[in-house]
Motif scaffolding. Structure first.
Motif, mmCIF file in Angstrom:
data_model
loop_
_atom_site.group_PDB
_atom_site.id
_atom_site.type_symbol
_atom_site.label_atom_id
_atom_site.label_comp_id
_atom_site.label_asym_id
_atom_site.label_seq_id
_atom_site.Cartn_x
_atom_site.Cartn_y
_atom_site.Cartn_z
ATOM 1 N N ARG A 87 -32.985 21.480 71.883
ATOM 2 C CA ARG A 87 -32.436 21.327 73.234
ATOM 3 C C ARG A 87 -33.513 20.957 74.246
ATOM 4 O O ARG A 87 -33.220 20.511 75.351
ATOM 5 N N VAL A 90 -34.479 15.266 74.602
ATOM 6 C CA VAL A 90 -33.317 14.538 75.136
ATOM 7 C C VAL A 90 -32.374 14.234 73.972
ATOM 8 O O VAL A 90 -32.775 13.680 72.945
ATOM 9 N N GLN A 91 -31.104 14.609 74.067
ATOM 10 C CA GLN A 91 -30.143 14.416 73.000
ATOM 11 C C GLN A 91 -28.749 14.215 73.589
ATOM 12 O O GLN A 91 -28.543 14.322 74.793
ATOM 13 N N ASP A 92 -27.826 14.001 72.707
ATOM 14 C CA ASP A 92 -26.457 13.766 73.116
ATOM 15 C C ASP A 92 -25.897 15.013 73.797
ATOM 16 O O ASP A 92 -26.104 16.127 73.302
ATOM 17 N N PRO A 93 -25.224 14.888 74.950
ATOM 18 C CA PRO A 93 -24.700 16.065 75.665
ATOM 19 C C PRO A 93 -23.768 16.912 74.819
ATOM 20 O O PRO A 93 -23.770 18.133 74.929
ATOM 21 N N ALA A 94 -22.946 16.259 74.005
ATOM 22 C CA ALA A 94 -22.019 17.057 73.181
ATOM 23 C C ALA A 94 -22.774 17.917 72.199
ATOM 24 O O ALA A 94 -22.453 19.097 71.978
ATOM 25 N N SER A 96 -25.794 18.906 72.602
ATOM 26 C CA SER A 96 -26.512 19.916 73.372
ATOM 27 C C SER A 96 -25.630 21.113 73.651
ATOM 28 O O SER A 96 -26.072 22.274 73.589
ATOM 29 N N VAL A 97 -24.347 20.828 73.955
ATOM 30 C CA VAL A 97 -23.435 21.945 74.226
ATOM 31 C C VAL A 97 -23.213 22.763 72.969
ATOM 32 O O VAL A 97 -23.169 23.997 73.005
ATOM 33 N N ASP A 99 -25.318 23.094 70.467
ATOM 34 C CA ASP A 99 -26.547 23.865 70.185
ATOM 35 C C ASP A 99 -26.664 25.090 71.113
ATOM 36 O O ASP A 99 -27.075 26.186 70.682
ATOM 37 N N GLU A 100 -26.262 24.871 72.377
ATOM 38 C CA GLU A 100 -26.341 26.002 73.317
ATOM 39 C C GLU A 100 -25.398 27.121 72.898
ATOM 40 O O GLU A 100 -25.740 28.312 72.967
ATOM 41 N N LYS A 128 -35.381 26.373 80.742
ATOM 42 C CA LYS A 128 -33.995 26.577 80.340
ATOM 43 C C LYS A 128 -33.791 28.043 79.998
ATOM 44 O O LYS A 128 -34.669 28.695 79.442
#
Length: 599
Positions: A87, A90-94, A96-97, A99-100, A128
């Motif tokens: 995270r 820089v990666q794809d937002p989807a 990232s969500v 992974d979070e 973060k």
């Protein structure tokens, strides 16, 4: 006078004696009992405090080991570290969500593994933040970067950082209530690079309940202090101004427990090895002594009862002894007034009964003797008349003693002969006053030698004499019968009572104006009171009727030529500055100095 006699009566004295002895015994025993009881209670309290703090430190170590394991499990979770690093890039937002959410799930699994965790927080190097807590809707304090706890975690090198007790959550501004906070740096175990920090907030009740186990009394205070003397946790709500100074308090080393009771507080301290903390338990001694108040009151009641009982016993014993003696004294006063017909009848202790019986026999015997003396009075008067009519010349006595001496000499009884001859010389010297009352030192010493011949024979070696008189003083004039009375008093009062051989020394001293003849013995001597009385008799010039010869030390009643008489005759012959000087120490002997002017 009647009051004085009442205070000094045998009843009052015995009563006070018995009561004093029993009271002292009761007080001493009670004091020792109370002291021993106090020591036992203090020892038990100290042992209990030591045991409690030992258990508390053990609970702390177990609790902190569990917390340490939780943070280690997070730092060693490869998936968590991977997702955090992913995270950071820089990666794809989807993705990232996703992974979070995975990170949050991992934190939630740890959160639910223990009941006392309130919140878990992870802050990465880039800022973060990942949180899992009961009130996830809380508002994050965005000024955390300036907080002291955050800087401590950032400056650490992987070890556990115990941040301590806080009144509220350090991250969630909405969540109220105290929390215990700890954390550490997160490292990538492959590259050993810092990933971020993790810190956990837990319920402080387990720590506070363990602290309460150290308290002994309601006023006891318990503190957890770090190595910089900062309070990590404490019992109760205390202001900073009320906190004690921990700088001078005893610090335990290793796993030892320190108990200090030298001040007005009982202080116990132990070290929690896991965190490097020191646990202090402070209990006021007045709270400990309050537990002894019941024992003290009970002991005072017992002492009072025993003293009352002692008064009753002392009164009974004193009356039992004093009553027969009062009857005896009353009857003795009757005898003193001439009534010899009475008798005392008592029943008491054997010794008192024996004394009363002896008194009755003595009075009966005295009555018989008085009757006998009355009957013999006429015969004695007739004998006195015949003796007066005979007018025996004193020379008849001297001649008779000389005849006895020659008869003993013919039978070679030298010792008895010398005694008879010495007695003859003494009688001749003492009765010959044709030359008034003057004589010489030479004649006085001769008279003394005759006297000592008789004394040494009678005492059989118990008395020895040493005469050291300078020949130039032998013709010094002095009153007749000066030395012999002093020698006689020295022998009778000082040397005869000795249980060992005694020595008598006669020597002379002289200076420019005085001749001093010193007669010193190593006998029993006199105490200060008797010596002072005898000196006052010499100064006041008391005469023989007052019986103030040296027998004042223990042989009163003999009417001879006493020391005041000798002193007065010397003063009359030479002046008031001359006479006798006396010094004595009890147990060491007596010294009498005859002071005269130089011839």
């Amino acid at each position: 006078m009647a009051r004085s006699r009442g205070r000094h009566s045998i009843y009052n004295r015995l009563f006070l004696l018995f009561l004093s002895c029993m009271t002292i015994l009761i007080v001493v025993v009670s004091f020792l009992y109370y002291k021993k009881t106090t020591d036992i209670i203090h020892t038990k309290i100290s042992d209990m405090a030591e045991k409690n703090i030992s258990q508390t430190v053990g609970l702390f170590d177990l609790l902190l080991e569990g917390y340490d394991s939780v943070t280690k499990s997070l730092n060693s979770n490869y998936e968590l570290l991977r997702l955090i690093e992913a995270r950071e890039k820089v990666q794809d937002p989807a993705v990232s969500v996703i992974d979070e959410r995975s990170i949050t799930n991992i934190l939630g699994a740890v959160y639910y593994s223990r009941d006392d965790i309130i919140g878990i927080h992870v802050i990465t190097n880039s800022g973060k933040m990942y949180n899992y807590e009961k009130r996830y809707v809380g508002v994050i304090d965005m000024n955390y970067t300036n907080a002291d706890w955050y800087n401590k975690l950032r400056s650490s090198t992987g070890e556990m950082v115990w941040l301590g007790l806080f009144n509220n959550s350090v991250m969630n501004t909405v969540q109220d209530g105290p929390v215990f906070v700890f954390g550490r740096q997160l490292y990538d175990l492959t590259t050993y690079k810092k990933v971020g920090i993790v810190f956990i907030e837990t319920n402080p009740k387990p720590i506070l309940s363990a602290l309460s186990n150290v308290t002994i009394s309601p006023n006891s205070q318990v503190y957890i202090v770090d190595e910089q003397d900062r309070v990590v946790a404490s019992t109760g709500n205390q202001e900073a101004s009320a906190m004690p100074s921990f700088n001078g308090l005893p610090r335990p080393k290793n796993n030892k427990i320190v108990v200090d009771n030298r001040t007005d507080q009982l202080i116990v301290s132990a070290k929690a090895a896991m965190a490097g903390w020191t646990v202090f338990g402070l209990t006021p001694k007045k709270d400990i002594n309050a537990e002894l108040e019941g024992t003290r009151q009970y002991l005072l009641i017992v002492i009072g009862a025993l003293i009352l009982l002692s008064i009753a016993i002392a009164s009974l014993v004193s009356r039992t002894i004093a009553s027969p003696l009062k009857l005896l004294i009353r009857e003795m006063k009757q005898v003193e007034m001439g009534n010899f017909k009475g008798a005392v009848n008592v029943k008491s202790f054997d010794e008192i009964n024996s004394l009363v019986a002896s008194f009755n026999r003595m009075v009966h015997r005295m009555d018989e003797l008085i009757e006998g003396i009355t009957l013999a009075s006429i015969s004695e008067k007739n004998a006195e008349l015949q003796a007066l009519q005979s007018q025996v010349n004193p020379h008849f006595l001297y001649n008779t003693l000389d005849m006895i001496y020659w008869m003993l000499d013919e039978r070679e009884n030298d010792r008895l002969g010398r005694v008879i001859l010495a007695l003859s010389h003494m009688f001749r010297y003492s009765s010959d006053w044709q030359e008034a009352s003057r004589t010489t030192l030479r004649q006085e010493l001769d008279q003394m030698r005759h006297y000592m011949t008789i004394i040494e024979s009678r005492l059989e070696g118990r008395v020895s004499t040493a005469i050291q008189v300078d020949d130039q003083w032998l013709d010094a004039v002095m009153p007749k019968m000066t030395i012999q009375p002093i020698i006689e008093n020295a022998v009778k009062s000082g040397l005869e009572p000795l249980g060992r051989p005694g020595k008598l020394r006669v020597y002379t001293e002289a200076d420019e104006t005085e001749l001093r003849i010193v007669i010193a013995d190593d006998g029993i001597g006199m105490d200060e009171e008797k010596l002072a009385y005898l000196r006052s008799c010499l100064l006041e010039g008391k005469q023989e009727s007052q019986r103030t010869e040296l027998q004042t030390a223990g042989h009163q009643g003999r009417k001879g030529i006493g020391l005041p008489n000798v002193h007065r005759r010397i003063a009359l012959m030479y002046g008031e500055r001359y006479g006798l000087r006396i010094d004595s120490k009890q147990g060491e002997g007596t010294t009498v100095i005859i002071v005269m002017p130089l011839p």
